[in-house]
Design a protein around this motif. Sequence first.
Motif, PDB file in Angstrom:
ATOM      1  N   THR A 114       1.146   3.637  13.313  1.00 55.57           N
ATOM      2  CA  THR A 114      -0.148   4.236  13.617  1.00 55.57           C
ATOM      3  C   THR A 114      -1.278   3.218  13.432  1.00 55.57           C
ATOM      4  N   ILE A 115      -1.234   2.466  12.335  1.00 59.19           N
ATOM      5  CA  ILE A 115      -2.258   1.443  12.077  1.00 59.19           C
ATOM      6  C   ILE A 115      -2.182   0.330  13.113  1.00 59.19           C
ATOM      7  N   HIS A 116      -0.968  -0.029  13.506  1.00 62.91           N
ATOM      8  CA  HIS A 116      -0.807  -1.062  14.544  1.00 62.91           C
ATOM      9  C   HIS A 116      -1.413  -0.595  15.860  1.00 62.91           C
ATOM     10  N   ALA A 117      -1.167   0.670  16.226  1.00 64.72           N
ATOM     11  CA  ALA A 117      -1.721   1.197  17.474  1.00 64.72           C
ATOM     12  C   ALA A 117      -3.244   1.253  17.429  1.00 64.72           C
ATOM     13  N   LEU A 118      -3.796   1.506  16.249  1.00 66.08           N
ATOM     14  CA  LEU A 118      -5.245   1.624  16.105  1.00 66.08           C
ATOM     15  C   LEU A 118      -5.944   0.274  16.095  1.00 66.08           C
ATOM     16  N   THR A 119      -5.365  -0.699  15.384  1.00 67.82           N
ATOM     17  CA  THR A 119      -6.056  -1.965  15.125  1.00 67.82           C
ATOM     18  C   THR A 119      -5.469  -3.161  15.856  1.00 67.82           C
ATOM     19  N   GLY A 120      -4.206  -3.069  16.251  1.00 65.97           N
ATOM     20  CA  GLY A 120      -3.521  -4.225  16.822  1.00 65.97           C
ATOM     21  C   GLY A 120      -2.901  -5.124  15.776  1.00 65.97           C
ATOM     22  N   LEU A 121      -3.189  -4.887  14.488  1.00 67.54           N
ATOM     23  CA  LEU A 121      -2.626  -5.716  13.424  1.00 67.54           C
ATOM     24  C   LEU A 121      -1.129  -5.457  13.276  1.00 67.54           C
ATOM     25  N   PHE A 122      -0.365  -6.521  13.084  1.00 64.97           N
ATOM     26  CA  PHE A 122       1.040  -6.381  12.743  1.00 64.97           C
ATOM     27  C   PHE A 122       1.157  -6.339  11.224  1.00 64.97           C
ATOM     28  N   ILE A 123       1.712  -5.255  10.702  1.00 63.60           N
ATOM     29  CA  ILE A 123       1.884  -5.108   9.259  1.00 63.60           C
ATOM     30  C   ILE A 123       3.181  -5.804   8.853  1.00 63.60           C
ATOM     31  N   ASP A 124       3.064  -6.809   8.001  1.00 66.12           N
ATOM     32  CA  ASP A 124       4.218  -7.611   7.612  1.00 66.12           C
ATOM     33  C   ASP A 124       5.023  -6.961   6.484  1.00 66.12           C
ATOM     34  N   HIS A 125       4.325  -6.321   5.546  1.00 63.47           N
ATOM     35  CA  HIS A 125       4.990  -5.758   4.373  1.00 63.47           C
ATOM     36  C   HIS A 125       4.262  -4.496   3.924  1.00 63.47           C
ATOM     37  N   TYR A 126       4.878  -3.769   2.989  1.00 62.24           N
ATOM     38  CA  TYR A 126       4.224  -2.599   2.423  1.00 62.24           C
ATOM     39  C   TYR A 126       4.548  -2.464   0.945  1.00 62.24           C
ATOM     40  N   MET A 127       3.671  -1.767   0.259  1.00 63.37           N
ATOM     41  CA  MET A 127       3.870  -1.432  -1.147  1.00 63.37           C
ATOM     42  C   MET A 127       3.308  -0.029  -1.365  1.00 63.37           C
ATOM     43  N   GLN A 128       4.125   0.862  -1.878  1.00 64.77           N
ATOM     44  CA  GLN A 128       3.718   2.233  -2.137  1.00 64.77           C
ATOM     45  C   GLN A 128       3.731   2.510  -3.635  1.00 64.77           C
ATOM     46  N   VAL A 129       2.730   3.226  -4.110  1.00 70.12           N
ATOM     47  CA  VAL A 129       2.729   3.703  -5.489  1.00 70.12           C
ATOM     48  C   VAL A 129       2.569   5.210  -5.443  1.00 70.12           C
ATOM     49  N   SER A 130       3.298   5.919  -6.300  1.00 70.01           N
ATOM     50  CA  SER A 130       3.266   7.378  -6.263  1.00 70.01           C
ATOM     51  C   SER A 130       2.091   7.924  -7.059  1.00 70.01           C
ATOM     52  N   LEU A 131       1.778   9.179  -6.807  1.00 69.65           N
ATOM     53  CA  LEU A 131       0.732   9.871  -7.552  1.00 69.65           C
ATOM     54  C   LEU A 131       0.999   9.794  -9.050  1.00 69.65           C
ATOM     55  N   PHE A 132       2.233  10.083  -9.437  1.00 67.13           N
ATOM     56  CA  PHE A 132       2.550  10.080 -10.860  1.00 67.13           C
ATOM     57  C   PHE A 132       2.662   8.663 -11.392  1.00 67.13           C
ATOM     58  N   GLY A 133       2.939   7.710 -10.491  1.00 67.41           N
ATOM     59  CA  GLY A 133       2.902   6.318 -10.923  1.00 67.41           C
ATOM     60  C   GLY A 133       1.508   5.923 -11.324  1.00 67.41           C
ATOM     61  N   PHE A 134       0.520   6.357 -10.518  1.00 63.05           N
ATOM     62  CA  PHE A 134      -0.859   6.051 -10.876  1.00 63.05           C
ATOM     63  C   PHE A 134      -1.218   6.689 -12.212  1.00 63.05           C
TER      64      PHE A 134
END
Length: 494
Positions: A175-195
């Motif tokens: 979705t972000i790629h379609a919106l911005t054209g940026l290629f996302i190389d990696h991701y990092m997710q943190v959970s609600l309870f992790g925060f």
Amino acid sequence: MAWESTDPPPALPGVPVRHGVRVGIRALFASLSLLVLVGSGIAWVSFKNFTAHVPHGLSVPALSAGETDPDGSAQNILLIGNDTRAGATRAELKALHTGQDKSTVNADTMMVLHVPADGTHPTLVSFPRDSWVAIPGHGRGKINSAYPDGYMAAMAAGRTERQAQSAGILLTIRTIHALTGLFIDHYMQVSLFGFYRISEAIGGVTVCLKHAQNASTDRDKFGSGYSGIDLPKGVSVIKGVQALAFVRQRHGLPHGDLDRIKRQQYFLKAAFQQITSAGTVLNPFKLRDLLRAVSSSLLVDPGLDLLSLARQFESLTAGRIRFVTVPNNGAQLIYPDGVETSIVAVDRAAMPSFIASLDGAGNPAYDGAHPAAPASVTVDVLNGTDVARLAARNAFALQRLGFRINTVDSTTSPAQTSLVEYPAGREAQAKAVAAAVPHAEPVITPDVSRVTVVLGADGHWVQGLAQPSPRSGAAAPSGPGGGTDSTGGLGCVD
């Protein structure tokens, strides 16, 4: 803020800093995303052991055949927040009043850390959760619906919880790629309870509110979906439930979702000030708790180099990271299928130049513009330093040069570099102001409505203005009681 390089903080007198400590510091800096980007050092746990406990999701798909990466070897890392209840203890569910539903997921915080290939300052780009966008395979909707769309489809297909979370992340990436054209190389997710766990582990974060926030503003007027915030006006040290409420609140704020973005960006800076303090870095018990919270709360793609990311996160502690929001036209009401829906309207026309600016690419519209007549330009002037009345003095100097002045105020956080910020379409006006503020950097941004001079500590101010010493005439920032500012110069937010 703290460090200006990738070196660890200075050792205490007589206490040597071993190589393992330095590696631990850098490793832990890499281990937080989105709601809190957190890092620290630990002497008795190796980087290898730490990363072994961080779970991995699915890999980011490669570019399609014939598709090129628009920003080349620059890195784009999606930092995403997931408020799933999966993995939460009964005590945590009770503390946050979330109920026992462990099947519902949302991702209301999305940021992309953009790291230019030439090593210049990284940028953290925020995406308001209500941004109205095209979601591949699902029509148009709010950007935060991409994650649950991908997640629920994977669960319906019999995938595991981790695979379903990965599917939600990958659809968000598309979705972000379609919106911005940026290629996302990696991701990092943190959970609600992790925060929740991380904010408890670091002993709280100091923040300052311009106005008291509680149930009367957060719930009564707006009904369900409230954050549960209950904080007074002025300075507070928050953790756990209230730390989470601080970054999640949008009801009762003047600009709703856009103000929540500002809250999140403010909290990241405040959290890093706490993390890099000696009280956290040199306390083995706090570091042990922090390490446990981080390692149990993340989901990253297999190719993400946490040590490399740690070095980029250190830019946040040095004040070298830039915080921006995707171009938008603010909150609007639309009626898809006759249903009243509040959204944030994305400014797609401004998107190409905005993306180009992440790598410092020149703006052809600005480069080709002829400076406007000063009398036709209205300017906001913001003081990003601790020099008293600097904004007023610069505003007066601009006025004497023929410019019209609208707002004279301070920034919510210190500015190292003087900027001339301007929205798309105001290039000629920005060029006129930039000529009056030599060496200030012109920056196109959707975050301002007119040309705005941000005065930084580099001393690049209006031409002809006398330059005081760094602290000449400076008054110590005051807290709510008139004492010294305990926010470390961050100021207060709505």
